[in-house]
Design an enzyme around this catalytic site. Structure first.
Site, PDB file in Angstrom:
ATOM      1  N   GLY A 234       1.929   7.387  -1.640  1.00 52.73           N
ATOM      2  CA  GLY A 234       3.175   8.163  -2.147  1.00 52.73           C
ATOM      3  C   GLY A 234       4.066   7.703  -3.197  1.00 52.73           C
ATOM      4  N   ASP A 235       4.322   6.370  -2.923  1.00 55.26           N
ATOM      5  CA  ASP A 235       5.038   5.511  -3.998  1.00 55.26           C
ATOM      6  C   ASP A 235       4.369   5.412  -5.144  1.00 55.26           C
ATOM      7  OD1 ASP A 235       7.244   5.578  -2.319  1.00 55.26           O
ATOM      8  OD2 ASP A 235       6.926   3.620  -1.306  1.00 55.26           O
TER       9      ASP A 235
ATOM     10  N   SER B 115      -1.397  -3.369  -4.220  1.00 55.11           N
ATOM     11  CA  SER B 115      -2.422  -2.496  -4.671  1.00 55.11           C
ATOM     12  C   SER B 115      -1.996  -1.638  -5.912  1.00 55.11           C
ATOM     13  CB  SER B 115      -2.733  -1.615  -3.309  1.00 55.11           C
ATOM     14  OG  SER B 115      -1.698  -0.842  -3.449  1.00 55.11           O
TER      15      SER B 115
HETATM   16  P1  ADP Z   1       3.138  10.316   1.473  1.00 55.12           P
HETATM   17  O1  ADP Z   1       2.785   8.932   1.752  1.00 55.12           O
HETATM   18  O2  ADP Z   1       4.543  10.229   0.893  1.00 55.12           O
HETATM   19  O3  ADP Z   1       3.222  11.047   2.439  1.00 55.12           O
HETATM   20  P2  ADP Z   1       0.884  11.122   0.196  1.00 55.12           P
HETATM   21  O4  ADP Z   1      -0.155  10.771   1.517  1.00 55.12           O
HETATM   22  O5  ADP Z   1       0.766  12.817   0.436  1.00 55.12           O
HETATM   23  O6  ADP Z   1       1.923  10.672   0.305  1.00 55.12           O
HETATM   24  O7  ADP Z   1       0.144  10.633  -0.902  1.00 55.12           O
HETATM   25  C1  ADP Z   1       0.369  11.122  -2.229  1.00 55.12           C
HETATM   26  C2  ADP Z   1      -0.716  11.123  -3.243  1.00 55.12           C
HETATM   27  O8  ADP Z   1      -1.344  10.079  -3.109  1.00 55.12           O
HETATM   28  C3  ADP Z   1      -1.687  12.345  -2.814  1.00 55.12           C
HETATM   29  O9  ADP Z   1      -0.952  13.444  -3.473  1.00 55.12           O
HETATM   30  C4  ADP Z   1      -2.800  11.717  -3.426  1.00 55.12           C
HETATM   31  O10 ADP Z   1      -3.093  12.255  -4.875  1.00 55.12           O
HETATM   32  C5  ADP Z   1      -3.050  10.283  -3.036  1.00 55.12           C
HETATM   33  N1  ADP Z   1      -3.559  10.094  -1.906  1.00 55.12           N
HETATM   34  C6  ADP Z   1      -3.018   9.778  -0.571  1.00 55.12           C
HETATM   35  N2  ADP Z   1      -4.010   9.472   0.191  1.00 55.12           N
HETATM   36  C7  ADP Z   1      -5.282   9.504  -0.590  1.00 55.12           C
HETATM   37  C8  ADP Z   1      -6.564   9.476  -0.298  1.00 55.12           C
HETATM   38  N3  ADP Z   1      -6.957   9.286   1.178  1.00 55.12           N
HETATM   39  N4  ADP Z   1      -7.597   9.509  -0.892  1.00 55.12           N
HETATM   40  C9  ADP Z   1      -7.296   9.857  -2.289  1.00 55.12           C
HETATM   41  N5  ADP Z   1      -6.055   9.919  -2.786  1.00 55.12           N
HETATM   42  C10 ADP Z   1      -4.935   9.817  -1.891  1.00 55.12           C
END
Ligand code: ADP
Length: 310
Positions: free
Chosen positions: A258-259, A298
């Site tokens: 997310g960050d 990363s």
């Molecule tokens: P948070 O950690 O703030 O809940 P998210 O998990 O929604 O944020 O992740 C933010 C963004 O990172 C997503 O909108 C997506 O584009 C990318 N992302 C997160 N997890 C994955 C994954 N397993 N595969 C591909 N992209 C990912």
């Protein structure tokens, strides 16, 4: 493609933390002492993570934050400097610890995390005033909720007066945040649960997500970008919804994705001005980080990201 873009100026008013990661075989019970096989220190905190992502991509990044007068504070300042983040507005608080996160990782991969906010809890509106000259020059100001809410609301209000656009990642989720305190915000970037808490509406289906986002737009917020992990993100405005697809990778470690998404979105937006294109690139940048272990470790540099996009 990426390296030829102009670099924007991004200011972050936010947190820094030091992750103290102990890999345990078994967790000690109260009163018990056990040995653990491994330990690692990592720089973190949502504000710092987002700053590092934008700086590695080439933005001019300045951080407004507070550290304690301990070795973790020195380590955090060194980490910013090594990544090209301007530390003029990083202040040390006498007699306070730095923000730390003792993390215990069990063999199953299960994490137990303690958050000690330390000096982050002291970041005040006066610190924002002290950085006003720099903040006024920024293309974007980026905020999260690991600092006092009063400081977040104050920064958003002042930025609107200065005509500087703001991005708020309302994480970690809290019931204390009122939409009326952040109504002049340009971009809100919540995940589903943060959106649910802030809007007081369900966010299970696509329709519910759009309705909840629009309820915040009706209260003054410019644009809502809802992140949905492996399902990508949704760009919601008053009259439009755009799907931002996640980029498929074999997930290795989603911590800090997310960050990575938000920090890189700020970079691309400051550089190009195109919201949808910047979000698509941010999804690619976050995917790169999901494919590698660690949080800041990363995050790709501009050169690594360019290679990944080929
Ligand atoms: P948070 O950690 O703030 O809940 P998210 O998990 O929604 O944020 O992740 C933010 C963004 O990172 C997503 O909108 C997506 O584009 C990318 N992302 C997160 N997890 C994955 C994954 N397993 N595969 C591909 N992209 C990912």
């Amino acid at each position: 493609m990426v390296s030829s873009e102009k670099t924007g100026r991004i200011a972050i008013v936010g947190s820094n933390m030091v992750d103290l990661i102990t890999y345990v075989q078994i967790m000690p019970k109260p009163g018990e002492t056990v040995e653990a096989p491994d330990f690692e220190i990592g720089c973190g905190g949502k504000g710092a993570n987002q700053a590092i992502a934008a700086a590695r991509l080439g933005s001019q990044v300045s951080m407004v934050t507070k550290v304690g007068d301990d070795l973790f504070g020195d380590n955090t300042i060194r980490n910013f400097a090594e990544n090209g983040v301007d530390t003029t507005h990083v202040k040390k608080v006498a007699g306070k610890s730095s923000g730390v996160a003792p993390i215990f990782v069990e063999p199953s991969g299960e994490n137990s995390i303690l958050i000690v906010k330390g000096a982050n809890a002291d970041l005040s509106p006066a610190d924002v005033d002290a950085a006003e000259d720099m903040l006024r020059q920024a293309d974007l100001i980026l905020l999260q909720l690991e600092i006092p809410l009063e400081t977040v609301a104050y920064t958003i209000r002042r930025a609107a007066e200065w005509g500087v656009r703001t991005i708020l990642n309302p994480a970690p989720a809290t019931k204390e945040l009122k939409v009326s305190d952040i109504s002049s915000l340009s971009f809100l970037v919540p995940n589903e649960s943060e959106l649910e808490l802030l809007s007081g509406m369900p966010t299970t289906t696509e329709e519910e997500i759009v309705a909840a986002a629009r309820s915040l737009i009706a209260q003054g917020i410019g644009t809502v970008i809802v992140t949905l992990g492996g399902r990508g993100a949704r760009l919601v405005t008053a009259d439009d919804v755009k799907v931002i697809e996640a980029v498929k990778v074999k997930p290795v470690d989603t911590t800090g994705a997310g960050d990575a998404f938000i920090g890189s979105f700020a970079h691309f937006l400051a550089a190009t001005g195109d919201v949808e294109q910047s979000l698509n690139r941010a999804a690619r940048y976050a995917a790169f980080s999901v494919g590698r272990r660690g949080t800041q470790k990363s995050y790709a540099t501009a050169a690594e990201f360019e290679e990944f996009c080929k």
